[in-house]
Motif scaffolding. Structure first.
Motif, short mmCIF file in Angstrom:
data_model
loop_
_atom_site.label_atom_id
_atom_site.label_comp_id
_atom_site.label_asym_id
_atom_site.label_seq_id
_atom_site.Cartn_x
_atom_site.Cartn_y
_atom_site.Cartn_z
N MET A 1 0.83 -1.17 0.00
CA MET A 1 0.00 0.00 0.00
C MET A 1 0.88 1.24 0.00
O MET A 1 1.91 1.26 0.65
CB MET A 1 -0.88 0.02 1.24
N ALA A 2 0.46 2.23 -0.71
CA ALA A 2 1.15 3.51 -0.71
C ALA A 2 0.28 4.47 0.10
O ALA A 2 -0.82 4.82 -0.29
CB ALA A 2 1.33 4.03 -2.13
N LEU A 3 0.77 4.82 1.27
CA LEU A 3 0.06 5.73 2.16
C LEU A 3 1.06 6.76 2.67
O LEU A 3 2.26 6.53 2.66
CB LEU A 3 -0.55 4.98 3.36
N SER A 4 0.53 7.85 3.15
CA SER A 4 1.39 8.88 3.72
C SER A 4 0.70 9.50 4.92
O SER A 4 -0.51 9.73 4.89
CB SER A 4 1.67 9.96 2.67
N GLY A 5 1.47 9.77 5.95
CA GLY A 5 0.93 10.45 7.12
C GLY A 5 0.61 11.90 6.83
O GLY A 5 -0.12 12.54 7.58
N HIS A 27 -4.38 -13.88 10.04
CA HIS A 27 -4.80 -14.51 8.80
C HIS A 27 -3.68 -14.56 7.75
O HIS A 27 -3.92 -14.83 6.58
CB HIS A 27 -6.02 -13.79 8.23
N GLY A 28 -2.47 -14.29 8.17
CA GLY A 28 -1.33 -14.41 7.28
C GLY A 28 -1.20 -13.30 6.25
O GLY A 28 -0.53 -13.47 5.24
N VAL A 29 -1.83 -12.15 6.49
CA VAL A 29 -1.72 -11.02 5.59
C VAL A 29 -0.72 -10.04 6.20
O VAL A 29 -0.87 -9.63 7.35
CB VAL A 29 -3.09 -10.33 5.37
N PHE A 30 0.29 -9.71 5.44
CA PHE A 30 1.36 -8.85 5.95
C PHE A 30 1.43 -7.57 5.13
O PHE A 30 1.91 -7.56 4.01
CB PHE A 30 2.70 -9.59 5.86
N PRO A 31 0.89 -6.47 5.68
CA PRO A 31 0.93 -5.21 4.94
C PRO A 31 2.34 -4.65 4.83
O PRO A 31 3.10 -4.65 5.78
CB PRO A 31 0.07 -4.25 5.78
N VAL A 32 2.68 -4.22 3.63
CA VAL A 32 3.93 -3.52 3.38
C VAL A 32 3.55 -2.13 2.89
O VAL A 32 2.77 -2.00 1.95
CB VAL A 32 4.78 -4.25 2.32
N LEU A 33 4.06 -1.12 3.54
CA LEU A 33 3.71 0.26 3.19
C LEU A 33 4.83 0.91 2.40
O LEU A 33 6.00 0.81 2.76
CB LEU A 33 3.45 1.07 4.45
N ALA A 34 4.46 1.55 1.31
CA ALA A 34 5.38 2.37 0.53
C ALA A 34 5.16 3.81 0.95
O ALA A 34 4.04 4.32 0.87
CB ALA A 34 5.12 2.18 -0.96
N LEU A 35 6.20 4.44 1.45
CA LEU A 35 6.10 5.80 1.97
C LEU A 35 6.90 6.76 1.10
O LEU A 35 7.93 6.39 0.54
CB LEU A 35 6.64 5.86 3.40
N PRO A 36 6.46 8.01 1.02
CA PRO A 36 7.23 8.98 0.25
C PRO A 36 8.56 9.28 0.93
O PRO A 36 8.73 9.06 2.12
CB PRO A 36 6.33 10.22 0.23
N THR A 37 9.49 9.78 0.14
CA THR A 37 10.80 10.17 0.67
C THR A 37 10.63 11.17 1.80
O THR A 37 9.83 12.09 1.71
CB THR A 37 11.64 10.81 -0.44
N GLY A 38 11.36 10.96 2.88
CA GLY A 38 11.36 11.91 3.98
C GLY A 38 10.32 11.63 5.06
O GLY A 38 10.31 12.30 6.08
N LEU A 60 6.95 -0.28 -7.87
CA LEU A 60 5.68 -0.97 -7.65
C LEU A 60 4.59 -0.52 -8.62
O LEU A 60 3.51 -1.08 -8.66
CB LEU A 60 5.20 -0.73 -6.21
N GLY A 61 4.89 0.52 -9.39
CA GLY A 61 3.89 1.03 -10.33
C GLY A 61 2.80 1.84 -9.64
O GLY A 61 1.72 2.02 -10.18
N LEU A 62 3.10 2.35 -8.45
CA LEU A 62 2.13 3.16 -7.71
C LEU A 62 2.47 4.62 -7.95
O LEU A 62 3.61 5.04 -7.75
CB LEU A 62 2.17 2.83 -6.22
N THR A 63 1.47 5.40 -8.36
CA THR A 63 1.74 6.78 -8.73
C THR A 63 0.99 7.79 -7.89
O THR A 63 1.19 8.99 -8.06
CB THR A 63 1.39 7.01 -10.20
N PHE A 65 -1.26 8.61 -3.91
CA PHE A 65 -1.66 8.22 -2.55
C PHE A 65 -3.14 8.45 -2.40
O PHE A 65 -3.63 9.47 -2.88
CB PHE A 65 -0.92 9.08 -1.52
N PRO A 66 -3.89 7.64 -1.73
CA PRO A 66 -3.54 6.28 -1.32
C PRO A 66 -3.74 5.30 -2.47
O PRO A 66 -4.62 5.49 -3.30
CB PRO A 66 -4.54 6.00 -0.20
N SER A 67 -2.91 4.29 -2.52
CA SER A 67 -3.00 3.24 -3.54
C SER A 67 -2.68 1.90 -2.89
O SER A 67 -2.09 1.85 -1.81
CB SER A 67 -2.00 3.46 -4.67
N ALA A 68 -3.04 0.83 -3.57
CA ALA A 68 -2.74 -0.50 -3.05
C ALA A 68 -2.44 -1.43 -4.20
O ALA A 68 -2.91 -1.24 -5.33
CB ALA A 68 -3.92 -1.04 -2.25
N LEU A 69 -1.63 -2.43 -3.92
CA LEU A 69 -1.47 -3.52 -4.85
C LEU A 69 -1.55 -4.81 -4.06
O LEU A 69 -1.31 -4.84 -2.87
CB LEU A 69 -0.18 -3.41 -5.67
#
Length: 110
Positions: A1-5, A27-38, A60-63, A65-69
């Motif tokens: 997921m691409a999220l930002s605070g 349930h064996g789901v492991f979220p990985v977060l893509a964060l912007p620089t900084g 990841l091809g994410l352009t 926020f918010p996005s998910a793959l």
């Protein structure tokens, strides 16, 4: 997921994901977060893996926020899309959990 605070539209997803984290892990789901620089990962609760920077998002091809793959256990990309509402996140999680079912959606070996 691409999220930002720092992204106001991301906040409902961040809150929901934080609430669901323990349940997802069970349930064996492991979220990985893509964060912007900084954006420091320590602003997020413990329990996530992080990719940071524009190059991670680009890879990841994410352009936006918010996005998910969604990547399944075999490493196949199943979906990539912007998140428009918190219900989108629940739908993605449901798809993941159905895919983790040992019998649902699987055919007999050939």
């Amino acid at each position: 997921m691409a999220l930002s605070g720092r992204c106001p539209p991301c906040q409902p997803f961040r809150d929901q994901l934080t609430t669901l984290l323990v349940w997802l892990r069970e349930h064996g789901v492991f979220p990985v977060l893509a964060l912007p620089t900084g954006e420091p990962p320590d602003e997020w609760p413990a329990g996530y893996a992080f990719l940071t920077g524009d190059s991670a998002l680009s890879a990841l091809g994410l352009t936006q926020f918010p996005s998910a793959l969604l990547i399944d256990r075999e490493g196949m990309l199943r979906s990539r899309a912007p998140l428009r509402s918190p219900e989108d996140l629940l739908e993605i999680i449901s798809i993941v959990l159905i895919g983790l079912s040992p019998t649902h959606g699987r055919t007999a070996p050939r």
